[in-house]
Design an enzyme around this catalytic site. Sequence first.
Site, PDB file in Angstrom:
ATOM      1  N   LYS A   1      58.144  76.285  48.722  1.00 17.15           N
ATOM      2  CA  LYS A   1      59.210  75.523  48.060  1.00 17.15           C
ATOM      3  C   LYS A   1      60.240  76.496  47.537  1.00 17.15           C
ATOM      4  O   LYS A   1      59.937  77.667  47.278  1.00 17.15           O
ATOM      5  CB  LYS A   1      58.647  74.704  46.891  1.00 17.15           C
ATOM      6  CG  LYS A   1      59.464  73.468  46.586  1.00 17.15           C
ATOM      7  CD  LYS A   1      59.163  72.347  47.569  1.00 17.15           C
ATOM      8  CE  LYS A   1      59.954  71.103  47.286  1.00 17.15           C
ATOM      9  NZ  LYS A   1      59.477  69.970  48.111  1.00 17.15           N
TER      10      LYS A   1
HETATM   11  P1  NAD Z   1      67.788  63.167  45.781  1.00 17.17           P
HETATM   12  O1  NAD Z   1      68.484  64.251  45.080  1.00 17.17           O
HETATM   13  O2  NAD Z   1      68.388  62.652  47.057  1.00 17.17           O
HETATM   14  O3  NAD Z   1      67.601  61.914  44.800  1.00 17.17           O
HETATM   15  C1  NAD Z   1      66.957  61.984  43.567  1.00 17.17           C
HETATM   16  C2  NAD Z   1      67.214  60.683  42.823  1.00 17.17           C
HETATM   17  O4  NAD Z   1      66.409  60.645  41.657  1.00 17.17           O
HETATM   18  C3  NAD Z   1      68.665  60.498  42.348  1.00 17.17           C
HETATM   19  O5  NAD Z   1      69.022  59.135  42.478  1.00 17.17           O
HETATM   20  C4  NAD Z   1      68.601  60.879  40.865  1.00 17.17           C
HETATM   21  O6  NAD Z   1      69.601  60.219  40.123  1.00 17.17           O
HETATM   22  C5  NAD Z   1      67.226  60.397  40.513  1.00 17.17           C
HETATM   23  N1  NAD Z   1      66.635  61.111  39.384  1.00 17.17           N
HETATM   24  C6  NAD Z   1      66.517  62.449  39.225  1.00 17.17           C
HETATM   25  N2  NAD Z   1      65.898  62.724  38.071  1.00 17.17           N
HETATM   26  C7  NAD Z   1      65.626  61.523  37.511  1.00 17.17           C
HETATM   27  C8  NAD Z   1      65.000  61.143  36.317  1.00 17.17           C
HETATM   28  N3  NAD Z   1      64.562  62.063  35.478  1.00 17.17           N
HETATM   29  N4  NAD Z   1      64.871  59.822  36.075  1.00 17.17           N
HETATM   30  C9  NAD Z   1      65.338  58.906  36.948  1.00 17.17           C
HETATM   31  N5  NAD Z   1      65.952  59.198  38.082  1.00 17.17           N
HETATM   32  C10 NAD Z   1      66.092  60.499  38.346  1.00 17.17           C
HETATM   33  O7  NAD Z   1      66.297  63.670  46.032  1.00 17.17           O
HETATM   34  P2  NAD Z   1      65.238  63.124  47.097  1.00 17.17           P
HETATM   35  O8  NAD Z   1      65.295  64.010  48.274  1.00 17.17           O
HETATM   36  O9  NAD Z   1      65.360  61.660  47.238  1.00 17.17           O
HETATM   37  O10 NAD Z   1      63.873  63.474  46.321  1.00 17.17           O
HETATM   38  C11 NAD Z   1      63.301  62.615  45.358  1.00 17.17           C
HETATM   39  C12 NAD Z   1      61.818  62.916  45.245  1.00 17.17           C
HETATM   40  O11 NAD Z   1      61.211  62.750  46.529  1.00 17.17           O
HETATM   41  C13 NAD Z   1      61.493  64.355  44.821  1.00 17.17           C
HETATM   42  O12 NAD Z   1      60.313  64.369  44.056  1.00 17.17           O
HETATM   43  C14 NAD Z   1      61.259  65.038  46.153  1.00 17.17           C
HETATM   44  O13 NAD Z   1      60.469  66.211  45.995  1.00 17.17           O
HETATM   45  C15 NAD Z   1      60.542  63.936  46.879  1.00 17.17           C
HETATM   46  N6  NAD Z   1      60.539  64.106  48.333  1.00 17.17           N
HETATM   47  C16 NAD Z   1      61.706  64.122  49.037  1.00 17.17           C
HETATM   48  C17 NAD Z   1      61.651  64.298  50.418  1.00 17.17           C
HETATM   49  C18 NAD Z   1      62.886  64.284  51.260  1.00 17.17           C
HETATM   50  O14 NAD Z   1      62.749  64.319  52.498  1.00 17.17           O
HETATM   51  N7  NAD Z   1      64.086  64.185  50.715  1.00 17.17           N
HETATM   52  C19 NAD Z   1      60.413  64.458  51.066  1.00 17.17           C
HETATM   53  C20 NAD Z   1      59.249  64.417  50.311  1.00 17.17           C
HETATM   54  C21 NAD Z   1      59.325  64.230  48.952  1.00 17.17           C
END
Ligand code: NAD
Length: 421
Positions: A111
């Site tokens: 990561k």
């Molecule tokens: P992103 O930046 O596209 O979106 C994150 C979202 O969460 C945003 O809408 C933000 O406003 C919201 N957010 C952030 N902190 C917050 C909080 N404290 N309370 C409420 N809302 C909050 O990120 P993403 O890629 O969608 O990732 C989100 C989660 O999914 C993370 O934990 C990431 O590790 C996990 N994830 C993402 C992927 C991927 O392919 N993008 C894959 C596996 C896991």
Amino acid sequence: MHDEVKSAVLNPYHMAVEQFEAAAQVLNLSEDMREVLRQPKRELTVNFPVRLDNGRIKTYTGYRVQHNVNRGPAKGGIRYGPDVTLDEVRALAMWMTWKCAVVGIPFGGAKGGVICDPKQMSSAELERLTRRYTSEISIIIGPHSDIPAPDVNTNSQVMAWIMDTYSMHEGFSIPAVVTGKPLSIGGSEGRNDATATGVLFVTRRAARRLGMPMRGARVSIQGYGNAGSVAARLFHNEGCKVVAVSDTRGGIYNESGLDPAAVLRHKQERGSVIDFPKAQRVGVQDVLEVPCDILVPAATEGVLTATNADRVQARIVAEAANGPTTPQADKILFDKGTIVIPDILANAGGVTVSYFEWVQDLQSFFWGVEEITQKLEMIMNRAFATVAEKADESHCDMRLAANMLAISRVAEATQIRGIYP
Ligand code: NAD
């Protein structure tokens, strides 16, 4: 409030190690093997200067952590955010190792993260930051050693800058150094929707176990970024009713259901889901507790804790986010009979299609979206069935079962390779 909870109570790495120790205990893993698997193999911290638009220079701190590479090259996303810490990146790297093992794809875990506030930066500043960070970590990333991907606050554009910077250093294009790229430079069909698609596939399986129809099921989603907003669209298309969603600024709720596409347009225009017409305003954390059947945490770590877990009404918690549930909350939810589909299984669709992207890049031979979705479904369903069977057999929750499976696979690879020299 949330940030207080995050910093005061939660150290994600401590949480990851606690989960590891619980599984290692049940597996009867030797102390020697625990010693090897408990900590990351390699940690790189970089402090690097970036010229801002106003001509000043600011120094940023970034990390890249590789947890274990005994099953294959390291793989894991890069996140940008003001709250990024080395311990958070360590935890996420460890979870990536288990995630790749649980779905049986040949990668280890890594990561990366940079402490910055992307919302306060221009696109040009973000590009300079990304290119310099890539340069700094290029001593450990590469198509055969460590392959980054998007995570919180990074996207396909950021991946394109990483690919370009790395390629410039080498003198020729190396698309396989990073996944989640735009299609025009070697990205894969289906990657954008992959994480949420995987969440949907495993949620269908969990609903079937409960005899709960997906059609009409009420869904609440925390986070409206890549994982959350796509999940909202896919669950809506499945016939579910998306009753609540949120982002950092707050949440919205409508018991008759929201239109995910309209909410996304609203967020794109106004910068947040809040103030969406015909919805009640609720707090960031409230979306976890509203009346619903399926809860999808898709934002950040440590949001389901001992304080609020007993107020969760959903029968299924599908963890799109990494590390949203603390070990204490896990116990409360298990005792209530809630099925928690753990992050390392639920959101593994992202890394699975990243694996497909990497394979396609290495072969310069690209697949159609049907083939990708079909292969993803097969992998997710197989992993769900194996984890569910293990949980039934061991009378434990799915997290412990998934960790047991994953850790035993990584331990086997580590054992068979032996300790060098
Ligand atoms: P992103 O930046 O596209 O979106 C994150 C979202 O969460 C945003 O809408 C933000 O406003 C919201 N957010 C952030 N902190 C917050 C909080 N404290 N309370 C409420 N809302 C909050 O990120 P993403 O890629 O969608 O990732 C989100 C989660 O999914 C993370 O934990 C990431 O590790 C996990 N994830 C993402 C992927 C991927 O392919 N993008 C894959 C596996 C896991």
